[in-house]
Design an enzyme around this catalytic site. Structure first.
Site, PDB file in Angstrom:
ATOM      1  N   LYS A 215       0.949  -1.049  -0.180  1.00 11.51           N
ATOM      2  CA  LYS A 215      -0.056  -0.253  -0.135  1.00 11.51           C
ATOM      3  C   LYS A 215       1.114   1.343   0.009  1.00 11.51           C
ATOM      4  O   LYS A 215       1.716   1.465   0.952  1.00 11.51           O
ATOM      5  CB  LYS A 215      -0.880  -0.047   1.368  1.00 11.51           C
ATOM      6  CG  LYS A 215      -1.997   1.065   1.201  1.00 11.51           C
ATOM      7  CD  LYS A 215      -2.879   0.887   2.462  1.00 11.51           C
ATOM      8  CE  LYS A 215      -3.995   2.181   2.418  1.00 11.51           C
ATOM      9  NZ  LYS A 215      -4.736   2.213   3.729  1.00 11.51           N
ATOM     10  N   ARG A 225     -10.874   9.270   1.445  1.00 12.21           N
ATOM     11  CA  ARG A 225     -10.695   9.912   2.866  1.00 12.21           C
ATOM     12  C   ARG A 225     -11.939  11.135   3.033  1.00 12.21           C
ATOM     13  O   ARG A 225     -12.568  10.912   4.021  1.00 12.21           O
ATOM     14  CB  ARG A 225      -9.511  10.713   3.054  1.00 12.21           C
ATOM     15  CG  ARG A 225      -8.191   9.566   2.789  1.00 12.21           C
ATOM     16  CD  ARG A 225      -6.883  10.211   3.058  1.00 12.21           C
ATOM     17  NE  ARG A 225      -5.659   9.185   3.131  1.00 12.21           N
ATOM     18  CZ  ARG A 225      -4.737   9.361   2.901  1.00 12.21           C
ATOM     19  NH1 ARG A 225      -4.133  10.748   2.460  1.00 12.21           N
ATOM     20  NH2 ARG A 225      -3.618   8.254   3.016  1.00 12.21           N
ATOM     21  N   LYS A 238       1.245   9.888   5.968  1.00 13.73           N
ATOM     22  CA  LYS A 238       1.175   8.527   6.141  1.00 13.73           C
ATOM     23  C   LYS A 238       2.416   7.848   5.465  1.00 13.73           C
ATOM     24  O   LYS A 238       2.667   6.734   5.282  1.00 13.73           O
ATOM     25  CB  LYS A 238      -0.193   7.642   5.683  1.00 13.73           C
ATOM     26  CG  LYS A 238      -1.276   8.352   6.215  1.00 13.73           C
ATOM     27  CD  LYS A 238      -2.584   7.412   6.041  1.00 13.73           C
ATOM     28  CE  LYS A 238      -3.724   8.049   6.711  1.00 13.73           C
ATOM     29  NZ  LYS A 238      -5.022   7.095   6.514  1.00 13.73           N
ATOM     30  N   GLU A 254       7.844  -6.173   1.597  1.00 14.43           N
ATOM     31  CA  GLU A 254       6.689  -6.175   2.498  1.00 14.43           C
ATOM     32  C   GLU A 254       5.856  -7.286   2.116  1.00 14.43           C
ATOM     33  O   GLU A 254       5.531  -8.082   2.961  1.00 14.43           O
ATOM     34  CB  GLU A 254       6.006  -4.799   2.147  1.00 14.43           C
ATOM     35  CG  GLU A 254       6.248  -3.564   2.612  1.00 14.43           C
ATOM     36  CD  GLU A 254       6.015  -3.260   4.146  1.00 14.43           C
ATOM     37  OE1 GLU A 254       5.320  -4.327   4.803  1.00 14.43           O
ATOM     38  OE2 GLU A 254       6.196  -2.542   4.578  1.00 14.43           O
ATOM     39  N   LYS A 269      -2.214  -1.495  -3.692  1.00 15.13           N
ATOM     40  CA  LYS A 269      -3.125  -0.220  -3.674  1.00 15.13           C
ATOM     41  C   LYS A 269      -2.182   0.941  -3.579  1.00 15.13           C
ATOM     42  O   LYS A 269      -1.203   1.052  -2.871  1.00 15.13           O
ATOM     43  CB  LYS A 269      -3.951  -0.315  -2.549  1.00 15.13           C
ATOM     44  CG  LYS A 269      -4.918   0.861  -2.394  1.00 15.13           C
ATOM     45  CD  LYS A 269      -5.488   0.668  -0.766  1.00 15.13           C
ATOM     46  CE  LYS A 269      -6.638   1.735  -0.779  1.00 15.13           C
ATOM     47  NZ  LYS A 269      -7.294   1.886   0.498  1.00 15.13           N
ATOM     48  N   SER A 295     -10.094   5.138  -4.844  1.00 14.23           N
ATOM     49  CA  SER A 295     -11.026   6.543  -5.205  1.00 14.23           C
ATOM     50  C   SER A 295     -10.685   7.518  -6.446  1.00 14.23           C
ATOM     51  O   SER A 295     -11.460   7.806  -7.064  1.00 14.23           O
ATOM     52  CB  SER A 295     -11.410   7.090  -4.091  1.00 14.23           C
ATOM     53  OG  SER A 295     -10.275   7.519  -3.389  1.00 14.23           O
ATOM     54  N   TYR A 334     -14.722   0.571  -7.177  1.00 15.60           N
ATOM     55  CA  TYR A 334     -16.305   0.842  -7.202  1.00 15.60           C
ATOM     56  C   TYR A 334     -17.061   0.686  -8.343  1.00 15.60           C
ATOM     57  O   TYR A 334     -18.413   1.139  -8.354  1.00 15.60           O
ATOM     58  CB  TYR A 334     -16.148   2.427  -6.868  1.00 15.60           C
ATOM     59  CG  TYR A 334     -15.386   2.803  -5.588  1.00 15.60           C
ATOM     60  CD1 TYR A 334     -15.944   2.876  -4.475  1.00 15.60           C
ATOM     61  CD2 TYR A 334     -13.795   3.116  -5.655  1.00 15.60           C
ATOM     62  CE1 TYR A 334     -15.151   2.868  -3.104  1.00 15.60           C
ATOM     63  CE2 TYR A 334     -13.179   3.162  -4.377  1.00 15.60           C
ATOM     64  CZ  TYR A 334     -13.702   2.992  -3.397  1.00 15.60           C
ATOM     65  OH  TYR A 334     -12.853   3.201  -2.272  1.00 15.60           O
TER      66      TYR A 334
END
Length: 344
Positions: A215, A225, A238, A254, A269, A295, A334
Site C-alpha cells: 500500500k 478519505r 502516512k 513487504e 493499492k 477512489s 467501485y
C-alpha cells in the site's frame, strides 16, 4: 536524365513486407470478431470483481459522495439491499468501509473493537440476509481515530506495536461478526502474523487474510478519505508507514514478510499506477494477487466521462482488463456493479 523510379507497386510492397516480417502477418488474427475472441489472452469476468462501498449511520440512507459521482454511502439496511443486488449480479465478494459517527472516534481508535460499530452491524445484517456473498473487512484504525491515521498516535509518532494490538482486537471483532476475509490495510510491521495467531487461537483458523501487502503513500486516496471522513489528517501524513511510490523493491519485501507471517492473498493499492508491482508480486510469489482500483482512479474516469472527454463504459472495462493482464486474480473496485451489469 533518367526518370526517378516509381513507387512500389502493391505486389512489390507486399513482397518487401513479407521479406522484412519473415512472412508473419500479425493482423491476420485481428481481422474478424471470431478470430479475435479465439486468441484472446486475458478475459474479465464477474468473478474477478469485488465491490467496494461505504457505510453510514441512520436508516434508509443513500447519500452521494460528492467527489465520487455515482457512489453513495449506505445505512446498514440499504447496504443489505445493495449486497443482494451484487449477489444477483454474480459478484463473489464485497468490501464495505464505514464512515463512523464522529462521536465514536477516539485517539486510539478503540471503537473498532465494539461489536456494535458500523462495520460489524453491517457484516451481521448482510450475512443474515445474503449469506452467499463474501465479506472482506479492513481492520485498520483510520475510520475510528480522531486524527485519521491507521495507527495509534503518540507524541507525533505512529506507534507500531500498540497499534498492532488494537488492530488484532478489531480483526477478532470483525471475525466474530461474520467477516469472511480479514484484509488489514494499516501497513504496521508484524500485523499479519499477530492477526493470524489471534484468529487461530480463537477458533477462526478458517478465515483467510488478504494482506494490503503493498500500500503506497499515494495522492490517489483523496475521495476515499472524504467518503469516510478522514480527508484532513490532523497531524502529519502516512509516509512513515506506507510504501514510497518510488520504491518497488520495498514493496516486494513487504509482500515477502506478509507471506512469511501467514498471508493467504496479496493486494496492491492503488491499482493502475502500480501495475508493475502487481506483475512483480504475481510473478515472484505466485500467490492469489489483487489490486484496489482506488477512489482517485474512479473519480478521474468519472470526471473525464462527465465532461465528454472519454467513453466511460469503454474506459471502465479497459482499466479493469488491465488488472487481469498484469496478473490480478481479482479487483476491488467501485465500478463492480456497473461492470457486472455490462459483463452480464
Amino acid at each position: 536524365m533518367k526518370d526517378r523510379p516509381s513507387q512500389f507497386s502493391s505486389a512489390s510492397a507486399s513482397a518487401h513486407i513479407d521479406e522484412v516480417t519473415g512472412g508473419r502477418r500479425l493482423r491476420r488474427l485481428r481481422r474478424t470478431d471470431w478470430s479475435r475472441r479465439l486468441v484472446l489472452e486475458n478475459e474479465l469476468s464477474v468473478n474477478d470483481l469485488i465491490w467496494t462501498f461505504f457505510l453510514t449511520t441512520g436508516t434508509g440512507v443513500a447519500e452521494p459522495v460528492e467527489a465520487m459521482p455515482g457512489v453513495e454511502r449506505y445505512s446498514v439496511d440499504m447496504a443489505v439491499r445493495m449486497a443482494e443486488k451484487a449477489a444477483k449480479l454474480g459478484i463473489p465478494a464485497i468490501a464495505p468501509f464505514p464512515r463512523e459517527d464522529p462521536e465514536k472516534k477516539t485517539e486510539d481508535g478503540s471503537y473498532i473493537t465494539d461489536p456494535d460499530n458500523l462495520i460489524n452491524r453491517a457484516v451481521r445484517a448482510i450475512k443474515k440476509e445474503v449469506p452467499e456473498i463474501g465479506i472482506i473487512t479492513d481492520a485498520a484504525l483510520d475510520p475510528f481515530t480522531t486524527h485519521g491515521h491507521d495507527g495509534i498516535l503518540r507524541n507525533g509518532e505512529i506507534v507500531n506495536d500498540e497499534s498492532v494490538e488494537m488492530i488484532v482486537r478489531g480483526a477478532l471483532s470483525q471475525a466474530e461478526a461474520g467477516a469472511d476475509v480479514i484484509a488489514p490495510s494499516d501497513m504496521m510491521d508484524g500485523r499479519i502474523g499477530a492477526i493470524r495467531k489471534a484468529l487461530d487461537e480463537n477458533g477462526f483458523n478458517h478465515i483467510p487474510i488478504m494482506s494490503y501487502a503493498a500500500k503506497f503513500a499515494s495522492a490517489f486516496y483523496g475521495p476515499y478519505r472524504d467518503a469516510i471522513g478522514t480527508l484532513g489528517l490532523l497531524k502529519g501524513d502516512k509516509k512513515t508507514y506506507y510504501v514510497d511510490p518510488a520504491n518497488s523493491e520495498d514493496a516486494v519485501r513487504e509482500a515477502e514478510q506478509d507471506i512469511a507471517e501467514g498471508a493467504d492473498m496479496l493486494m496492491v493499492k492503488p491499482g493502475l499506477p502500480y501495475l508493475d508491482i502487481v506483475y512483480r508480486l504475481k510473478e515472484t510469489f505466485r500467490l492469489p494477487t489483487f489490486a484496489y482500483q482506488v477512489s482517485g482512479e474512479y473519480a478521474m474516469i468519472k470526471a473525464a466521462a462527465l465532461n465528454g472527454w472519454i467513453d466511460e463504459e469503454k474506459v471502465m472495462m479497459e482499466s479493469l482488463l488491465a488488472f487481469k493482464r498484469a496478473g490480478c486474480d481479482g479487483i476491488l473496485t467501485y465500478f463492480a456493479l456497473d461492470a457486472a451489469q455490462r459483463l452480464k
